[in-house]
Design a protein around this motif. Structure first.
Motif, mmCIF file in Angstrom:
data_model
loop_
_atom_site.group_PDB
_atom_site.id
_atom_site.type_symbol
_atom_site.label_atom_id
_atom_site.label_comp_id
_atom_site.label_asym_id
_atom_site.label_seq_id
_atom_site.Cartn_x
_atom_site.Cartn_y
_atom_site.Cartn_z
ATOM 1 N N ARG A 1 38.427 19.813 47.562
ATOM 2 C CA ARG A 1 37.367 19.029 48.196
ATOM 3 C C ARG A 1 36.001 19.625 47.855
ATOM 4 O O ARG A 1 35.716 20.781 48.188
ATOM 5 N N ASP A 2 35.161 18.858 47.216
ATOM 6 C CA ASP A 2 33.863 19.320 46.722
ATOM 7 C C ASP A 2 34.099 20.518 45.797
ATOM 8 O O ASP A 2 34.205 21.661 46.235
ATOM 9 N N SER A 3 34.165 20.277 44.522
ATOM 10 C CA SER A 3 34.607 21.290 43.552
ATOM 11 C C SER A 3 33.687 22.505 43.461
ATOM 12 O O SER A 3 34.122 23.585 43.039
ATOM 13 N N LYS A 4 32.425 22.374 43.873
ATOM 14 C CA LYS A 4 31.461 23.456 43.682
ATOM 15 C C LYS A 4 31.854 24.772 44.348
ATOM 16 O O LYS A 4 31.693 25.838 43.755
ATOM 17 N N PRO A 5 32.353 24.772 45.600
ATOM 18 C CA PRO A 5 32.736 26.060 46.200
ATOM 19 C C PRO A 5 33.819 26.795 45.407
ATOM 20 O O PRO A 5 33.813 28.028 45.337
ATOM 21 N N PHE A 6 34.737 26.050 44.796
ATOM 22 C CA PHE A 6 35.795 26.684 44.012
ATOM 23 C C PHE A 6 35.242 27.237 42.706
ATOM 24 O O PHE A 6 35.667 28.294 42.236
ATOM 25 N N GLU A 7 34.264 26.538 42.141
ATOM 26 C CA GLU A 7 33.586 27.060 40.955
ATOM 27 C C GLU A 7 32.824 28.331 41.291
ATOM 28 O O GLU A 7 32.859 29.310 40.531
ATOM 29 N N ALA A 8 32.134 28.325 42.421
ATOM 30 C CA ALA A 8 31.384 29.514 42.842
ATOM 31 C C ALA A 8 32.310 30.687 43.102
ATOM 32 O O ALA A 8 31.993 31.837 42.776
ATOM 33 N N LEU A 9 33.458 30.420 43.679
ATOM 34 C CA LEU A 9 34.426 31.471 43.973
ATOM 35 C C LEU A 9 34.855 32.197 42.698
ATOM 36 O O LEU A 9 34.860 33.436 42.653
ATOM 37 N N ILE A 10 35.212 31.426 41.669
ATOM 38 C CA ILE A 10 35.748 32.015 40.442
ATOM 39 C C ILE A 10 34.662 32.593 39.548
ATOM 40 O O ILE A 10 34.824 33.677 38.974
ATOM 41 N N SER A 11 33.545 31.892 39.455
ATOM 42 C CA SER A 11 32.521 32.327 38.497
ATOM 43 C C SER A 11 31.529 33.328 39.059
ATOM 44 O O SER A 11 30.895 34.073 38.301
ATOM 45 N N MET A 12 31.382 33.371 40.387
ATOM 46 C CA MET A 12 30.372 34.235 40.960
ATOM 47 C C MET A 12 30.905 35.190 42.020
ATOM 48 O O MET A 12 30.783 36.417 41.898
ATOM 49 N N MET A 13 31.532 34.676 43.064
ATOM 50 C CA MET A 13 31.907 35.535 44.193
ATOM 51 C C MET A 13 32.911 36.619 43.809
ATOM 52 O O MET A 13 32.673 37.820 44.024
ATOM 53 N N LEU A 14 34.056 36.204 43.280
ATOM 54 C CA LEU A 14 35.101 37.187 42.980
ATOM 55 C C LEU A 14 34.668 38.193 41.917
ATOM 56 O O LEU A 14 34.899 39.406 42.094
ATOM 57 N N PRO A 15 34.044 37.785 40.798
ATOM 58 C CA PRO A 15 33.607 38.782 39.819
ATOM 59 C C PRO A 15 32.618 39.795 40.386
ATOM 60 O O PRO A 15 32.705 40.988 40.100
ATOM 61 N N ARG A 16 31.694 39.338 41.215
ATOM 62 C CA ARG A 16 30.687 40.254 41.744
ATOM 63 C C ARG A 16 31.255 41.179 42.806
ATOM 64 O O ARG A 16 30.854 42.332 42.909
ATOM 65 N N LEU A 17 32.192 40.695 43.579
ATOM 66 C CA LEU A 17 32.850 41.581 44.535
ATOM 67 C C LEU A 17 33.742 42.582 43.810
ATOM 68 O O LEU A 17 33.775 43.769 44.173
ATOM 69 N N ALA A 18 34.448 42.132 42.790
ATOM 70 C CA ALA A 18 35.327 43.031 42.038
ATOM 71 C C ALA A 18 34.543 44.144 41.367
ATOM 72 O O ALA A 18 35.044 45.273 41.216
ATOM 73 N N ALA A 19 33.312 43.847 40.975
ATOM 74 C CA ALA A 19 32.497 44.841 40.272
ATOM 75 C C ALA A 19 32.141 46.036 41.143
ATOM 76 O O ALA A 19 31.877 47.127 40.634
ATOM 77 N N VAL A 20 32.147 45.834 42.470
ATOM 78 C CA VAL A 20 31.782 46.927 43.371
ATOM 79 C C VAL A 20 32.957 47.403 44.216
ATOM 80 O O VAL A 20 32.784 48.251 45.091
ATOM 81 N N ARG A 21 34.134 46.873 43.961
ATOM 82 C CA ARG A 21 35.331 47.299 44.681
ATOM 83 C C ARG A 21 36.173 48.185 43.765
ATOM 84 O O ARG A 21 36.217 47.986 42.553
#
Length: 287
Positions: free
Chosen positions: A78-98
């Motif tokens: 539902r509303d594809s943008k949050p899923f795009e943000a999750l994969i392209s921005m949120m998870l990579p940036r969190l992984a970089a500092v975890r």
């Protein structure tokens, strides 16, 4: 005809039990949603249902009423943008500092029958190679036991999978079990943990949670309840966590705990802590 006193009783009960704030123009919604319960119990109308709810040993029928009124529509992707943000921005940036041994935790609040968390699980499977550094845990919660039972089964009608599900994902991650039913692949189902939880009750034990999807549920709450839920979500999130809300929802005027992401619509960052680095620098680092 829904009597005023019966509607008032239902409004109070639903507000206390679920946070649902029914406005006075929603009488039609009450009669529509509760009709199956009325018929199942051999009752005549809402007045008889309310009378039964007020009687001794009514906890089961009250639970049915709350579930009927709070189970909301859910769609895959539902509303594809949050899923795009999750994969392209949120998870990579969190992984970089975890650290590599620190899993990233995603919480889908008010997950209903599971379409949202399973959509996230499919995206994780699709992007497993690029996200392999950190494990991702998906917790999905809902008030409705009936909705969660369906979610755990992972079985959907052709109509349900046809709403938002890309055809190649349907072929790859679902098995047709009948003329009009599909069941999600075990490897996707196993990625999600389902729990029965009420957003009005304490959920501090869930934390820390790195990413919270709380979409299209705050719209049913009044302003004080919205603010309370948002502040309690903030209390279990690390400073670099993310909150995803639904299209018509916002934190503006409700809490200072979040700031809107500068690029992604409906994505919010934890607001910088007063006394830390400058607000602008903090937002740039977390974004």
């Amino acid at each position: 005809m829904l009597r005023e006193e019966d509607f008032a009783y239902l409004r109070r009960l639903l507000k206390e039990r679920s946070g649902l704030a029914l406005t006075t123009d929603k009488a039609y919604l009450v009669t529509t949603r509760l009709r199956p319960i009325i018929e199942d119990h051999g009752l005549k109308d809402v007045a008889q249902l309310v009378s039964r709810m007020r009687g001794f040993g009514a906890s089961e029928i009250i639970e049915q009423v709350v579930e009927a009124m709070t189970t909301n529509e859910s769609l895959f992707f539902r509303d594809s943008k949050p899923f795009e943000a999750l994969i392209s921005m949120m998870l990579p940036r969190l992984a970089a500092v975890r650290g590599a041994n620190r899993p990233i935790k995603v919480w889908c609040a008010a997950a209903s029958t599971g379409q949202e968390p399973y959509s996230i699980a499919i995206m994780l499977e699709e992007n497993a190679a690029r996200l392999s550094k950190n494990g991702v845990e998906i917790l999905a919660t809902d008030l409705s036991q009936a909705a969660l039972t369906r979610a755990r089964m992972g079985e959907y009608t052709a109509f349900e999978v046809g709403r938002g599900m890309p055809p190649h994902y349907l072929d790859r991650y679902f098995q047709k079990t009948g003329r009009n039913h599909y069941i999600i692949a075990p490897k996707i189902r196993s990625r999600v943990t389902f729990q029965c939880r009420n957003l009005l009750e304490p959920f501090g034990q869930l934390g820390p949670v790195d990413i919270v999807f709380c979409r299209n549920v705050l719209i049913y709450f009044d302003r004080p309840t919205k603010a309370d839920v948002l502040n309690r979500i903030a209390s279990i999130m690390p400073q670099d966590g993310y909150l995803v809300l639904g299209g018509p929802e916002t934190t503006l005027g409700l809490t200072d705990a979040f700031v809107r992401h500068p690029e992604w619509r409906n994505v919010y960052l934890r607001a910088p802590v007063v006394g830390s680095a400058s607000s602008l620098a903090s937002v740039r680092i977390c974004a």
